[in-house]
Design a protein around this motif. Sequence first.
Motif, PDB file in Angstrom:
ATOM      1  N   PRO A  46     -33.097  60.509  69.083  1.00 12.64           N
ATOM      2  CA  PRO A  46     -31.719  60.014  69.028  1.00 12.64           C
ATOM      3  C   PRO A  46     -30.857  60.544  70.169  1.00 12.64           C
ATOM      4  CG  PRO A  46     -32.456  60.609  66.837  1.00 12.64           C
ATOM      5  CD  PRO A  46     -33.536  61.055  67.780  1.00 12.64           C
ATOM      6  N   PHE A  97     -31.873  51.424  62.215  1.00 10.53           N
ATOM      7  CA  PHE A  97     -30.510  51.784  61.816  1.00 10.53           C
ATOM      8  C   PHE A  97     -29.997  52.952  62.641  1.00 10.53           C
ATOM      9  CE2 PHE A  97     -32.979  54.918  59.598  1.00 10.53           C
ATOM     10  CZ  PHE A  97     -32.163  56.041  59.636  1.00 10.53           C
ATOM     11  N   GLU A  98     -30.932  53.827  63.083  1.00 10.16           N
ATOM     12  CA  GLU A  98     -30.520  55.064  63.740  1.00 10.16           C
ATOM     13  C   GLU A  98     -29.864  54.825  65.097  1.00 10.16           C
ATOM     14  OE1 GLU A  98     -33.593  54.021  63.056  1.00 10.16           O
ATOM     15  OE2 GLU A  98     -35.134  54.963  64.297  1.00 10.16           O
ATOM     16  N   GLN A 108     -27.308  52.727  65.563  1.00  8.35           N
ATOM     17  CA  GLN A 108     -25.952  52.184  65.485  1.00  8.35           C
ATOM     18  C   GLN A 108     -24.888  53.164  65.989  1.00  8.35           C
ATOM     19  OE1 GLN A 108     -25.119  51.011  61.454  1.00  8.35           O
ATOM     20  NE2 GLN A 108     -26.296  52.662  60.580  1.00  8.35           N
ATOM     21  N   GLU A 109     -25.077  54.469  65.722  1.00  8.29           N
ATOM     22  CA  GLU A 109     -24.091  55.466  66.144  1.00  8.29           C
ATOM     23  C   GLU A 109     -23.927  55.448  67.674  1.00  8.29           C
ATOM     24  OE1 GLU A 109     -23.046  57.178  63.503  1.00  8.29           O
ATOM     25  OE2 GLU A 109     -21.649  58.561  64.486  1.00  8.29           O
ATOM     26  N   ARG A 159     -20.822  54.012  70.282  1.00  7.95           N
ATOM     27  CA  ARG A 159     -20.138  54.814  71.302  1.00  7.95           C
ATOM     28  C   ARG A 159     -20.132  54.105  72.655  1.00  7.95           C
ATOM     29  NH1 ARG A 159     -22.332  59.708  68.873  1.00  7.95           N
ATOM     30  NH2 ARG A 159     -24.154  59.552  70.197  1.00  7.95           N
ATOM     31  N   TYR A 195     -28.733  55.508  54.578  1.00  9.00           N
ATOM     32  CA  TYR A 195     -29.778  55.807  55.548  1.00  9.00           C
ATOM     33  C   TYR A 195     -30.102  57.296  55.561  1.00  9.00           C
ATOM     34  CZ  TYR A 195     -28.861  51.104  57.120  1.00  9.00           C
ATOM     35  OH  TYR A 195     -28.726  49.755  57.169  1.00  9.00           O
ATOM     36  N   GLN A 221     -29.825  60.022  57.182  1.00 16.34           N
ATOM     37  CA  GLN A 221     -29.113  60.691  58.267  1.00 16.34           C
ATOM     38  C   GLN A 221     -27.979  61.484  57.641  1.00 16.34           C
ATOM     39  OE1 GLN A 221     -27.670  57.412  60.647  1.00 16.34           O
ATOM     40  NE2 GLN A 221     -26.124  56.802  59.177  1.00 16.34           N
ATOM     41  N   THR A 226     -25.985  63.630  69.659  1.00 11.67           N
ATOM     42  CA  THR A 226     -26.227  62.659  68.584  1.00 11.67           C
ATOM     43  C   THR A 226     -25.069  62.541  67.600  1.00 11.67           C
ATOM     44  OG1 THR A 226     -27.267  64.212  67.072  1.00 11.67           O
ATOM     45  CG2 THR A 226     -28.683  63.176  68.713  1.00 11.67           C
ATOM     46  N   ARG A 281     -24.920  63.309  64.678  1.00  9.36           N
ATOM     47  CA  ARG A 281     -25.445  63.320  63.313  1.00  9.36           C
ATOM     48  C   ARG A 281     -26.816  63.968  63.369  1.00  9.36           C
ATOM     49  NH1 ARG A 281     -23.694  58.902  59.446  1.00  9.36           N
ATOM     50  NH2 ARG A 281     -22.389  57.468  60.595  1.00  9.36           N
ATOM     51  N   TYR A 307     -30.655  63.719  62.448  1.00 12.09           N
ATOM     52  CA  TYR A 307     -31.688  62.741  62.121  1.00 12.09           C
ATOM     53  C   TYR A 307     -33.022  63.461  62.033  1.00 12.09           C
ATOM     54  CZ  TYR A 307     -28.436  59.223  64.023  1.00 12.09           C
ATOM     55  OH  TYR A 307     -27.358  58.437  64.291  1.00 12.09           O
ATOM     56  N   GLY A 361     -36.520  63.995  63.497  1.00 10.04           N
ATOM     57  CA  GLY A 361     -36.928  63.808  64.891  1.00 10.04           C
ATOM     58  C   GLY A 361     -35.737  63.796  65.817  1.00 10.04           C
ATOM     59  N   LEU A 362     -34.735  64.638  65.515  1.00  7.97           N
ATOM     60  CA  LEU A 362     -33.500  64.690  66.309  1.00  7.97           C
ATOM     61  C   LEU A 362     -33.807  64.820  67.792  1.00  7.97           C
ATOM     62  CD1 LEU A 362     -30.299  65.279  66.312  1.00  7.97           C
ATOM     63  CD2 LEU A 362     -31.005  67.651  66.553  1.00  7.97           C
TER      64      LEU A 362
END
Lengths: 333, 346
Positions: A74, A97-98, A100-101, A105, B168, B170, B257, B259, B261, B263-264
Amino acid sequence: MLVRAALLVALGCFVAALPGCGGETTQQTETFRVALLTPGSISDGGWNQAAYDGLERVERELGARVSHVETKSPAQFEEEFRSYARDGFDLVFGHGFEYQEAAARVAPSYPETVFVTTSGNTVLPNLAPMVFELEQATYLCGWLAAKLSSSGRLGAIGGVDLPSIRSTFVAFRAGAEAARPGVSVREVFLGRFDDVPAAREAATALLDEGADFLIHQVNDAGRGVFQAVQERAAKGSRVYAFGTNRNQNDMAPDVVLASAVLDVPSAFVEVARRVESGSFRAEPIRLGMGEGIVSFVLNAGLSGGIEAPVLQELAALAAKIRSGELQVPRGNF
Amino acid sequence: MKERLRVLASPIAAALASIGIAVGVLLALGHAPLGALEALVRGAGGSPAAWTGTLQKSTPLLLTGLAVALSFRCGVWNIGAEGQLYAGALAATFVATRWLPADGGAWLVAPVLVAGALGGAGFGALAGWLRAARGVSEVISTILLNFVAIQLVAYAIQGPLQEAPRAYPQSDPLPHGAMLPALDRLHLGVPLALIAALVVAFLIDRTAVGFRLRAVGHAPEAARFAGLSPERLGTLALALAGGLAGLAGAVELAGMTGRLYEGLSPGPGYTAIAVALLARLAPLAVIPSALFFGALANGALAMQREAAIPSVATQVVQGIVILLSVGFALGRLSLARERVPSEGEA
């Protein structure tokens, strides 16, 4: 000596590559340009591969110029979105979905680029998720199961208890209720998507309780569900299962009555087409049976055993869903 | 003088040799090597935006590279920077989304970074305690603790730290004030990591504690006779290393990021070992080393984007470069380690 010569050659190559560095920065082209970010390898035979197949079809069918990047984490999403937007891409997909953040931006700075995430709920003027309405097909599964069930008991086996998974069962239950009020639907979640033995055990338990139609949402562990149903059928019981996501009718042709099929590659083509023609709207892009992305596929080898009036009613129901006349209930997420 | 020249020449030779092999690999896989390498170079540093990406990717590598260099110098084989990074990110997320006020100002950054460092330090100290109290090899424990940390993150974002809508897997977004201030997307973590390199260099080379750490790393038995405790100092090294890696996790979270997750940020904890070895475990040399690996990672993405080289091929190229550069560097490492304690400098 040889090593030194090799190094010199390498250096030569390196320097030869350099002059091109400065040149074309703003490449104004009329060609429609589409990019894709995937969270994993495009040769995974599943989620990511389907997206890449979609991108290749966009290239073939729309004559678009395409590009793909596998993002490792991410932390890389935002920079990759930016790179594509800066290069003037018209459409950038983030496959999950991951994304969208990060897309949210980047999107405001690049109003000329449309960003689309696969599932999600974030919407901006140039950012929207595509939402697959597999529920429309699982609704039909539920309806058909309740029509044909002799016990009035149905079962649903899910992998991880996610809102998106639960939602397909909400529709399955609604379809069953519509065909036969008071029908019982038991839901079981395994906690993971890849456990074939656990799926098989859960299916056997549901059959023991009297369920005679099972739907699953455990991806390829669905094999375990089919095995359990096949074993029971071999003992003479009339029991069936439904496939989901892919056409799984051929995985166990003797017991899989139908599949709720999701055509991910076509979804990418559909979205790209909308963006190219300017019909993109800032709202979730719902893709279901009406758009030809979701379909309900009967197993031709088994559907002969279903009475004609039931099949006709099923076809009419499917037509109502396609036209939008019938709104299928779904989970809220 | 000639020796110095040779030391300097080896990384350059490694770079050139790896370019040569990369060209061969790309040719063998049926891709035009010049266009690919051009994209690699341009993507790594051909524009201000490329530099931004390179610096962003170098930052966690610098912090985790320092973590590895510091512990290796103390003779502690810490393979757990990855897990310590996740532990830091987890602690930072917990503090940011559960303790801190959502409408707080920019001061929120401080507790988030401190939480990250402490989370990583605690996780590192755990391996140190196992080593000191139970004699568990830190190689084994730190590797295994990586999995523990990764799974803890997976559990947290599907459980206690999951976002409020629970849609989700997250975490909730960090409060605005907890995000690292950024200048044109170069966040505060970049200078912070550089400062960390200076601090670690000073600590190792110019302080009594640093001398003890090095002494234990170099000759544990001799150090024991001199009244030092290799166990206690090993735990300290692991805690400090964990703190650096945990800070990297917090920086990725609050700088990139926003947030947590699953596997950040996979990888830097392992690549960090290569980063540290290429720098021959000298803290200041970790800066260019991390920059090199960051540029490589960033350029590899550009190779995919612009030259349509599939990610597997870019990974092969990256792997070759890493292997060769570390191989060249290791050839010099034994020599370097012999010189270091006697001169008290790196």
